[in-house]
Enzyme design. Structure first.
Site, mmCIF file in Angstrom:
data_model
loop_
_atom_site.group_PDB
_atom_site.id
_atom_site.type_symbol
_atom_site.label_atom_id
_atom_site.label_comp_id
_atom_site.label_asym_id
_atom_site.label_seq_id
_atom_site.Cartn_x
_atom_site.Cartn_y
_atom_site.Cartn_z
ATOM 1 N N GLY A 101 41.541 58.833 -5.168
ATOM 2 C CA GLY A 101 41.088 58.166 -6.390
ATOM 3 C C GLY A 101 40.361 56.872 -6.085
ATOM 4 N N GLY A 104 42.111 52.298 -6.957
ATOM 5 C CA GLY A 104 41.595 52.898 -5.737
ATOM 6 C C GLY A 104 40.330 52.224 -5.240
ATOM 7 N N TYR A 150 54.516 62.906 -17.792
ATOM 8 C CA TYR A 150 54.075 61.816 -16.924
ATOM 9 C C TYR A 150 55.270 61.188 -16.208
ATOM 10 C CZ TYR A 150 52.065 57.351 -15.462
ATOM 11 O OH TYR A 150 51.656 56.250 -14.729
ATOM 12 N N ASN A 158 37.217 55.942 -6.205
ATOM 13 C CA ASN A 158 35.943 55.566 -6.828
ATOM 14 C C ASN A 158 36.092 54.664 -8.039
ATOM 15 O OD1 ASN A 158 36.811 58.391 -7.864
ATOM 16 N ND2 ASN A 158 35.502 57.607 -9.496
#
Length: 312
Positions: free
Chosen positions: A23, A29, A177, A25
């Site tokens: 992650g 991250g 989640y 991008n």
């Protein structure tokens, strides 16, 4: 270390080190990638979209000491995870730190390419498979290597429902989640225990959480559900209470480099309600320390992914 606690200014020189950030991008991250490369590390940006990863890398290059490589890794597709790890092992002789950072939060129910409920599939099973396939490279890396797995304070609400692990009979986006985030802590702790029992030196596993950071993670659920009201409320809450993505990355960076950590810790912000501030070691939920639960989850995860760590 600064007078008010650890900050990214306390990062040591990471020249010659190789790190993978999932992650990479956007959000935390992206900031992890920036700060690791600023410290001299070669960062492999593992992203679902190579196009977005390359755009992020272009933004970062030119101001950094370290190198950046962009590789496709879709955690919602185990074939993609296998292809990523195969290419990485071919091209890199060492892996000093694996940042299991990417995730999805509170989205409408969907399934991964392998038929897993997406939050459990991406947040836990994708990273479980990634770590397993890279385990030998981590183990063989000279010096110390670390596996950092991003959880959330929501893990305290989580329960592992083995009777409906993929939420097929009943689905609540927040329960799903929380289950995935509890699985992250259980995995991080169990990995460290297995490494210790096997007598493997120089490899540690730590669970982390970012507190409340202003990232795209919170926006995706309302956007996918088409709820403008929830999206507005989320943006307002972020503006009022959240810390920056850069500070949200601090717990993972601290866990990657702090010499005092020995493995099996839970690291997060130490400020207001553990939502912001400098990072430090905290206590996770009682359920996350249930070794019987962790072993069962490990065995089920191996069966679902087809990945055997072959630690012992």
């Amino acid at each position: 270390m600064s007078a008010n606690g650890w900050t990214d200014a306390d990062l040591p020189d990471l020249s010659g080190r190789t790190a993978i950030v999932t992650g990479a991008n956007s959000g935390i991250g992206y900031e992890l990638t920036r700060m690791l490369a600023e410290a001299g590390a070669h960062v492999v940006m593992a992203t679902r979209s190579v196009k977005r990863g390359q755009a992020a890398a272009r933004d970062l290059r030119g101001e950094l000491e370290g190198e950046l490589s962009v590789r496709r890794c879709d955690l919602a597709d185990l074939d993609s995870v296998r292809a990523f790890t195969s290419d990485f092992i071919r091209d890199f002789e060492r892996l000093d730190v694996l940042f299991n950072n990417a995730g999805v939060m509170a989205i409408p129910r969907s399934e991964t390419a392998d038929g897993f409920e997406t939050q459990f599939g991406v947040n836990h099973l994708g990273h479980f498979a990634l770590t397993g396939l890279l385990f030998e490279r981590l183990r063989e890396t000279p010096g110390e290597s670390r596996v950092l797995t991003q959880s959330s304070g929501f893990h305290q609400r989580g329960r592992i429902d083995f009777d409906d692990l993929q939420s097929e009979a009943s689905y609540d986006k927040w329960d799903a989640y929380a289950q995935s985030k509890l699985a992250n802590v259980l995995f991080a702790y169990e990995l460290d225990r297995r490494v210790d029992r096997a007598g493997i030196e120089g490899l540690t596993s730590v669970a982390t959480h970012p507190g409340y950071a202003d990232t795209n993670l919170q926006r995706r659920g309302p956007e996918q559900a088409g709820s403008q009201l929830r999206l507005w409320l989320m943006k307002a809450a972020n503006a009022l209470f959240a810390q920056s993505p850069r500070k949200g990355a601090w717990p993972m960076l601290y866990a990657a480099t702090a010499e005092e950590l020995t493995g099996g810790e839970y690291v997060g912000p130490t400020g207001l309600f553990n939502m912001r501030g400098p990072p430090g070691v905290q206590s996770s939920s009682d359920r996350s320390s249930d070794e019987t639960l962790a072993k069962r989850l490990w065995d089920v995860s191996e069966g679902l992914t087809g990945i055997d760590f072959e630690i012992e």
